[in-house]
Enzyme design. Structure first.
Site, short mmCIF file in Angstrom:
data_model
loop_
_atom_site.label_atom_id
_atom_site.label_comp_id
_atom_site.label_asym_id
_atom_site.label_seq_id
_atom_site.Cartn_x
_atom_site.Cartn_y
_atom_site.Cartn_z
N VAL A 165 0.83 -1.21 0.00
CA VAL A 165 0.00 0.00 0.00
C VAL A 165 0.87 1.27 0.00
CG1 VAL A 165 -1.88 1.19 1.17
CG2 VAL A 165 -1.81 -1.29 1.21
N VAL A 186 -6.10 21.07 -3.68
CA VAL A 186 -5.87 21.52 -2.30
C VAL A 186 -5.10 22.84 -2.21
CG1 VAL A 186 -5.97 19.19 -1.38
CG2 VAL A 186 -3.75 20.15 -1.95
N ILE A 234 -13.23 1.21 -2.34
CA ILE A 234 -14.63 1.69 -2.32
C ILE A 234 -14.77 2.75 -1.22
CG2 ILE A 234 -17.08 1.04 -2.13
CD1 ILE A 234 -16.27 -1.87 -2.56
N GLY A 292 -11.01 -1.55 0.62
CA GLY A 292 -9.96 -0.99 -0.26
C GLY A 292 -10.32 0.27 -1.02
N LYS A 316 -13.54 -5.31 9.91
CA LYS A 316 -14.15 -4.33 9.00
C LYS A 316 -15.63 -4.12 9.33
CE LYS A 316 -10.84 -5.27 5.33
NZ LYS A 316 -10.51 -6.18 4.22
P1 NAP Z 1 3.13 -4.82 3.68
O1 NAP Z 1 3.25 -5.00 2.22
O2 NAP Z 1 3.52 -5.96 4.57
O3 NAP Z 1 4.03 -3.55 4.09
C1 NAP Z 1 4.29 -3.17 5.40
C2 NAP Z 1 5.36 -2.06 5.39
O4 NAP Z 1 5.53 -1.57 6.69
C3 NAP Z 1 6.71 -2.52 4.90
O5 NAP Z 1 7.32 -1.50 4.14
C4 NAP Z 1 7.51 -2.77 6.18
O6 NAP Z 1 8.90 -2.47 6.04
C5 NAP Z 1 6.89 -1.72 7.10
N1 NAP Z 1 6.86 -2.14 8.51
C6 NAP Z 1 6.13 -3.15 9.03
N2 NAP Z 1 6.34 -3.22 10.36
C7 NAP Z 1 7.20 -2.24 10.67
C8 NAP Z 1 7.82 -1.81 11.87
N3 NAP Z 1 7.56 -2.39 13.04
N4 NAP Z 1 8.68 -0.76 11.81
C9 NAP Z 1 8.95 -0.16 10.65
N5 NAP Z 1 8.39 -0.52 9.46
C10 NAP Z 1 7.54 -1.55 9.48
O7 NAP Z 1 1.67 -4.41 4.11
P2 NAP Z 1 0.52 -3.80 3.18
O8 NAP Z 1 -0.15 -4.90 2.44
O9 NAP Z 1 1.05 -2.64 2.42
O10 NAP Z 1 -0.54 -3.33 4.27
C11 NAP Z 1 -0.30 -2.21 5.07
C12 NAP Z 1 -1.56 -1.87 5.87
O11 NAP Z 1 -2.63 -1.61 4.99
C13 NAP Z 1 -2.06 -2.97 6.80
O12 NAP Z 1 -2.65 -2.40 7.93
C14 NAP Z 1 -3.15 -3.66 5.97
O13 NAP Z 1 -4.11 -4.33 6.76
C15 NAP Z 1 -3.74 -2.45 5.27
N6 NAP Z 1 -4.40 -2.74 4.00
C16 NAP Z 1 -3.79 -3.48 3.07
C17 NAP Z 1 -4.41 -3.68 1.84
C18 NAP Z 1 -3.75 -4.48 0.75
O14 NAP Z 1 -4.38 -4.69 -0.29
N7 NAP Z 1 -2.57 -4.98 0.92
C19 NAP Z 1 -5.68 -3.12 1.59
C20 NAP Z 1 -6.29 -2.35 2.60
C21 NAP Z 1 -5.63 -2.16 3.81
P3 NAP Z 1 9.86 -3.29 5.03
O15 NAP Z 1 9.37 -2.95 3.67
O16 NAP Z 1 11.22 -2.79 5.30
O17 NAP Z 1 9.64 -4.73 5.38
N1 HSE Z 2 -6.36 -8.71 3.33
C1 HSE Z 2 -7.36 -7.76 3.03
C2 HSE Z 2 -8.34 -8.37 2.03
C3 HSE Z 2 -6.74 -6.52 2.45
O1 HSE Z 2 -8.02 -9.40 1.44
O2 HSE Z 2 -9.43 -7.83 1.85
C4 HSE Z 2 -7.72 -5.41 2.30
O3 HSE Z 2 -8.16 -4.95 3.54
#
Ligand code: NAP
Ligand code: HSE
Length: 428
Positions: free
Chosen positions: A14, A33, A136, A134, A205
């Site tokens: 993300v 903005v 929406i 996501g 959610k």
């Molecule tokens: P991700 O790919 O695992 O990325 C997490 C990032 O945070 C990485 O860059 C990681 O660093 C960094 N990080 C994690 N723990 C850390 C810590 N303790 N200290 C410093 N940096 C840290 O996760 P993501 O999929 O982008 O999701 C991020 C958030 O968005 C989560 O809350 C997830 O539930 C939410 N979300 C995700 C999606 C989706 O489609 N993936 C959709 C909606 C919401 P490194 O890169 O160095 O490992």
């Molecule tokens: N893991 C979540 C999903 C990411 O599959 O919907 C979006 O919140």
């Protein structure tokens, strides 16, 4: 035209999307903005990791306080996930007067009231559109679009990973393990996919959606949650034969002032629009007393869809900054919470039973339903050459959850019922 400076916590799926959109759409954002939006500092776990976007030297840091306590930074965008560290960072940022945008449903479902109270105290915005469904804009829809209505039902596919898995199992006969691996590679799944497949992500959610929709502080423990790990290929096949598809649905209902919230694999009638929501797509049905039936559809996870919601929140924060109206979270949950009893929660049910194949068995089974005043819509005996027992499929009329539990409990005591293979709620 003083730039608005953003501190990004996380540069994974993300976070990368946020950088791409802020940089790629800079001209449009600036026109809306009135200031440039600059990503000033980015917190990561491992600074040496190869990144999918180019980042100017000196922007990445492994020290959270470099970002959170940076006096240049106006807004913190939290996309690192997790609960304990993240909560600490966000509370500290708020106490320093920084606004927060987060995609973190785990955090908002568990600690939302505390975070929002802190934000209000410091006159800061906390926005979390990306935390549910996501791409929406469902949170803005519930808070603003339906502020005039009284919502009676929110029903949705709010987890992209499980919808992706169920769709591939249903359409391609793919195996659960293979599809889960694919969802992880595509960046849809959580770092620990247990929360996706066990319905926890969807429950979090639904906690957020029902709090906003019913204007009541719903806690995660108020949501009864079951995931898809027990859904079998046979269930999907039977559903198909009977004109249903299996979907992981979050269902929040209100009747008078009592509410119920659940997440469970559900058999959805093929003709229902939510049955056609496939792959990583999400959909949220909202029923309002005045508006009637509405549905919101779009990608529920993934880099750019999720980042779209985050950057839209960022735009909203900056617009509030310009108007000097940040921190107006008032009145989101102002009603008293009253949960429905099991006697008040009603729906249709599907049951697949393995029973002894002899005279009188069907009569004994239907007698149990009658005993607890559960009326049946259809009863079907399926021939199955590989099974010497009889396979009985039952679909009930609307029945209450307490009565269904009593029926199932009684089946456990009957020697003619060898196994209750599956029980599903039915919608549509
Ligand atoms: P991700 O790919 O695992 O990325 C997490 C990032 O945070 C990485 O860059 C990681 O660093 C960094 N990080 C994690 N723990 C850390 C810590 N303790 N200290 C410093 N940096 C840290 O996760 P993501 O999929 O982008 O999701 C991020 C958030 O968005 C989560 O809350 C997830 O539930 C939410 N979300 C995700 C999606 C989706 O489609 N993936 C959709 C909606 C919401 P490194 O890169 O160095 O490992
Ligand atoms: N893991 C979540 C999903 C990411 O599959 O919907 C979006 O919140």
């Amino acid at each position: 035209m003083k730039p608005v400076k953003v501190g990004l916590l996380g540069l994974g799926t993300v976070g990368t999307g946020v950088v791409r959109i802020v940089e790629g759409h800079q001209e449009d954002l600036q026109s809306q903005v009135g200031s440039p939006i600059i990503i000033e500092k980015i917190l990561v776990q491992n600074i040496s990791k190869l990144r999918n976007v180019s980042i100017a030297e000196g922007k990445l840091t492994e020290d959270p306080w470099d970002v959170i306590r940076n006096p240049e930074i106006d807004v913190i965008v939290e996309v690192m996930g997790g609960i304990e560290h993240t909560k600490e960072y966000i509370l500290e940022a708020l106490s320093l007067g920084k606004h927060v945008v987060t995609a973190n449903k785990d955090l908002m479902a568990l600690h939302g009231p505390e975070i929002l109270a802190k934000a209000q105290k410091h006159r800061c915005d906390v926005m979390y559109e990306a935390s549910v469904a996501g791409g929406i804009p469902i949170i803005r829809t519930l808070v603003e679009g339906f502020s005039s209505d009284r919502i009676t039902k929110i029903m949705g596919i709010v987890n992209g990973t499980t919808n992706f898995i169920l769709t591939k199992m249903s359409q391609e006969g793919a195996s659960y393990a293979d599809v889960l691996k694919e969802a992880q590679e595509l960046g849809y799944a959580e770092s620990d996919p247990t929360s996706d497949v066990e319905g926890i992500d969807a429950a979090r959610k639904m906690t957020i959606l029902s709090t906003l929709g019913f204007r009541v502080n719903v806690a995660l423990d108020d949501v009864s949650a079951k995931g898809i790990s027990s859904v079998t290929k046979d269930d999907i096949l039977y559903a198909k034969r009977l004109g249903y598809v299996v979907k992981l649905l979050g269902i929040a209902e209100r009747q008078d002032d009592a509410i119920s919230i659940s997440v469970q694999p559900t058999m959805v009638k093929h003709s229902h629009p939510i049955a056609a929501v496939n792959g990583v797509f999400n959909a949220v049905y909202v029923y309002g007393e005045a508006v009637g039936e509405t549905m919101f559809y779009g990608p529920g996870a993934g880099e750019l869809p999720t980042a779209t919601s985050i950057v839209a929140d960022l735009v909203a924060v900056v617009k509030n900054l310009k108007l000097g109206v940040n921190g107006q979270h008032g009145g989101m949950a102002y009603k008293e919470k009253k949960l429905k009893t099991d006697e008040q929660i009603t729906s249709k049910y599907f049951m697949l039973l393995h029973v002894a194949d002899r005279a009188g068995v069907l009569a004994r089974i239907t007698q149990v339903f009658a005993e607890f005043e559960v009326s049946l819509e259809s009863v079907l005996q399926q021939p199955n050459a590989s099974n010497p027992e009889a396979e009985i499929i039952i679909i009930t009329h609307d029945a209450n959850k307490a009565a269904i539990s009593k029926v199932l409990h009684t089946f456990e005591t009957l020697d003619v019922v060898h196994k209750v293979k599956s029980v599903y709620r039915v919608e549509g």
